[in-house]
Every structure is written in structure tokens, then in C-alpha cells.
Design a protein around this motif. Structure first.
Motif, PDB file in Angstrom:
ATOM      1  N   VAL A   5      57.875  36.951  46.442  1.00 42.53           N
ATOM      2  CA  VAL A   5      58.843  37.084  47.719  1.00 42.53           C
ATOM      3  C   VAL A   5      57.977  37.120  48.984  1.00 42.53           C
ATOM      4  CG1 VAL A   5      60.199  38.228  49.432  1.00 42.53           C
ATOM      5  CG2 VAL A   5      60.985  38.247  47.128  1.00 42.53           C
ATOM      6  N   GLY A   6      57.561  36.269  49.695  1.00 41.36           N
ATOM      7  CA  GLY A   6      56.175  36.698  50.873  1.00 41.36           C
ATOM      8  C   GLY A   6      55.274  35.490  50.889  1.00 41.36           C
ATOM      9  N   VAL A   7      55.122  35.486  51.488  1.00 43.94           N
ATOM     10  CA  VAL A   7      53.533  34.371  51.875  1.00 43.94           C
ATOM     11  C   VAL A   7      52.637  35.377  51.997  1.00 43.94           C
ATOM     12  CG1 VAL A   7      52.386  32.267  53.125  1.00 43.94           C
ATOM     13  CG2 VAL A   7      55.370  32.375  52.930  1.00 43.94           C
ATOM     14  N   ALA A   8      52.085  35.959  53.520  1.00 49.07           N
ATOM     15  CA  ALA A   8      51.241  36.893  53.546  1.00 49.07           C
ATOM     16  C   ALA A   8      51.200  37.937  53.170  1.00 49.07           C
ATOM     17  CB  ALA A   8      50.978  37.065  55.307  1.00 49.07           C
ATOM     18  N   GLU A   9      52.451  38.422  52.863  1.00 51.19           N
ATOM     19  CA  GLU A   9      52.447  40.269  52.480  1.00 51.19           C
ATOM     20  C   GLU A   9      53.710  40.160  50.993  1.00 51.19           C
ATOM     21  OE1 GLU A   9      55.892  43.582  53.428  1.00 51.19           O
ATOM     22  OE2 GLU A   9      54.125  42.643  54.877  1.00 51.19           O
ATOM     23  N   ARG A  10      52.894  39.291  49.769  1.00 51.47           N
ATOM     24  CA  ARG A  10      53.234  39.200  48.609  1.00 51.47           C
ATOM     25  C   ARG A  10      53.997  39.685  48.051  1.00 51.47           C
ATOM     26  NH1 ARG A  10      54.118  33.838  47.903  1.00 51.47           N
ATOM     27  NH2 ARG A  10      54.059  34.008  45.204  1.00 51.47           N
ATOM     28  N   TYR A  48      73.887  42.228  44.997  1.00 50.82           N
ATOM     29  CA  TYR A  48      72.708  43.084  45.460  1.00 50.82           C
ATOM     30  C   TYR A  48      71.957  42.856  46.306  1.00 50.82           C
ATOM     31  CZ  TYR A  48      74.341  44.366  40.801  1.00 50.82           C
ATOM     32  OH  TYR A  48      75.274  44.847  39.556  1.00 50.82           O
ATOM     33  N   ASP A  49      72.060  42.913  47.367  1.00 56.80           N
ATOM     34  CA  ASP A  49      71.170  42.945  48.563  1.00 56.80           C
ATOM     35  C   ASP A  49      70.161  44.075  49.226  1.00 56.80           C
ATOM     36  OD1 ASP A  49      72.920  40.808  49.697  1.00 56.80           O
ATOM     37  OD2 ASP A  49      74.218  41.554  50.110  1.00 56.80           O
ATOM     38  N   PHE A  50      68.876  43.013  49.502  1.00 58.04           N
ATOM     39  CA  PHE A  50      68.020  44.631  50.298  1.00 58.04           C
ATOM     40  C   PHE A  50      67.256  43.861  50.721  1.00 58.04           C
ATOM     41  CE2 PHE A  50      67.557  42.414  45.484  1.00 58.04           C
ATOM     42  CZ  PHE A  50      66.147  42.357  45.704  1.00 58.04           C
ATOM     43  N   ARG A  51      66.463  44.355  51.569  1.00 61.97           N
ATOM     44  CA  ARG A  51      65.434  43.692  51.928  1.00 61.97           C
ATOM     45  C   ARG A  51      63.702  43.885  51.308  1.00 61.97           C
ATOM     46  NH1 ARG A  51      66.421  41.437  56.918  1.00 61.97           N
ATOM     47  NH2 ARG A  51      68.211  42.496  58.032  1.00 61.97           N
ATOM     48  N   VAL A  52      62.894  42.763  51.602  1.00 61.72           N
ATOM     49  CA  VAL A  52      61.123  44.241  50.915  1.00 61.72           C
ATOM     50  C   VAL A  52      59.977  42.919  51.924  1.00 61.72           C
ATOM     51  CG1 VAL A  52      59.872  42.285  49.097  1.00 61.72           C
ATOM     52  CG2 VAL A  52      62.235  42.855  48.793  1.00 61.72           C
ATOM     53  N   GLY A  53      59.817  44.132  52.037  1.00 59.50           N
ATOM     54  CA  GLY A  53      57.732  43.973  53.183  1.00 59.50           C
ATOM     55  C   GLY A  53      58.198  44.881  53.932  1.00 59.50           C
ATOM     56  N   THR A  54      57.282  45.422  54.734  1.00 51.38           N
ATOM     57  CA  THR A  54      57.274  46.102  56.391  1.00 51.38           C
ATOM     58  C   THR A  54      56.767  44.856  56.988  1.00 51.38           C
ATOM     59  OG1 THR A  54      54.570  46.238  54.896  1.00 51.38           O
ATOM     60  CG2 THR A  54      56.931  48.119  54.142  1.00 51.38           C
ATOM     61  N   ASN A  55      55.324  44.543  57.189  1.00 52.21           N
ATOM     62  CA  ASN A  55      55.249  43.382  57.974  1.00 52.21           C
ATOM     63  C   ASN A  55      56.167  42.389  58.372  1.00 52.21           C
ATOM     64  OD1 ASN A  55      53.530  45.622  59.470  1.00 52.21           O
ATOM     65  ND2 ASN A  55      51.773  44.815  57.497  1.00 52.21           N
ATOM     66  N   GLU A  56      56.053  41.762  56.814  1.00 52.74           N
ATOM     67  CA  GLU A  56      56.750  40.082  57.025  1.00 52.74           C
ATOM     68  C   GLU A  56      57.903  41.170  55.636  1.00 52.74           C
ATOM     69  OE1 GLU A  56      55.851  36.171  54.366  1.00 52.74           O
ATOM     70  OE2 GLU A  56      54.599  37.948  54.805  1.00 52.74           O
TER      71      GLU A  56
END
Length: 92
Positions: A5-10, A48-56
Motif C-alpha cells: 500500500v502506498g507510493v512514497a510511504e510504502r 475489515y476496514d482500516f487506514r494505513v500510513g501517516t503522511n500518505e
């Protein structure tokens, strides 16, 4: 099933489910965010739903489908979505 998941923040998300024992685990970068034991379920789809990452930040949804009868003996499709886009499929 594992996907990134993510581009800059993997980040790496891992989903595992053991039909025999009912152990279900979701990890992000090796850290458990969901860990449960499922003995019985009345719903045919568990989300199951959740968020991943801090800046991205990305919104991740994992859906585990099961058959209505003899689910423990049949394949259980799993679909992973990141921001509404299907990114991985597997069978539990």
C-alpha cells in the motif's frame, strides 16, 4: 495474502486465515492490527476496514466471503481494496 500500500510511504499488509482453527490475522508492516478467532459466523461477507500510513493515508478494506453451507470445507474468496480499487485476491 500479502500486498503493498502506498507510493512514497510504502506499507506491507498481510492477511491470513486458518479455516481449521478459525485464526484470522491482519498485519501492517509485521504488526497485528486484527487478530481474532472465528468459531461461527452468520454473515456471508465479513469486512475489515482500516487506514494505513501517516503522511500518505490510504483506506484499506478486506472482504472475506464464505459459502452458506459447509464453509469450512469450501474455498473462501478474499478481496483486498485500497481506496476503493481492487488490489489483491486470494482464497482462504
Amino acid at each position: 495474502m500479502t500486498f503493498d500500500v502506498g507510493v512514497a510511504e510504502r506499507h506491507t499488509v498481510e492477511f491470513s486465515f486458518n479455516k481449521f482453527w478459525g485464526n484470522l490475522s491482519i498485519k501492517v508492516d509485521g504488526i497485528n492490527i486484527v487478530r481474532t478467532i472465528r468459531f461461527q459466523s452468520f454473515s456471508l461477507v465479513k469486512k475489515y476496514d482500516f487506514r494505513v500510513g501517516t503522511n500518505e493515508q490510504h483506506f484499506v478494506t478486506i472482504e472475506k466471503h464464505r459459502a452458506q453451507f459447509f464453509a469450512g470445507f469450501r474455498p473462501q474468496p478474499v478481496h483486498a481494496y485500497v481506496d476503493g480499487q481492487l488490489v489483491a485476491q486470494g482464497v482462504a
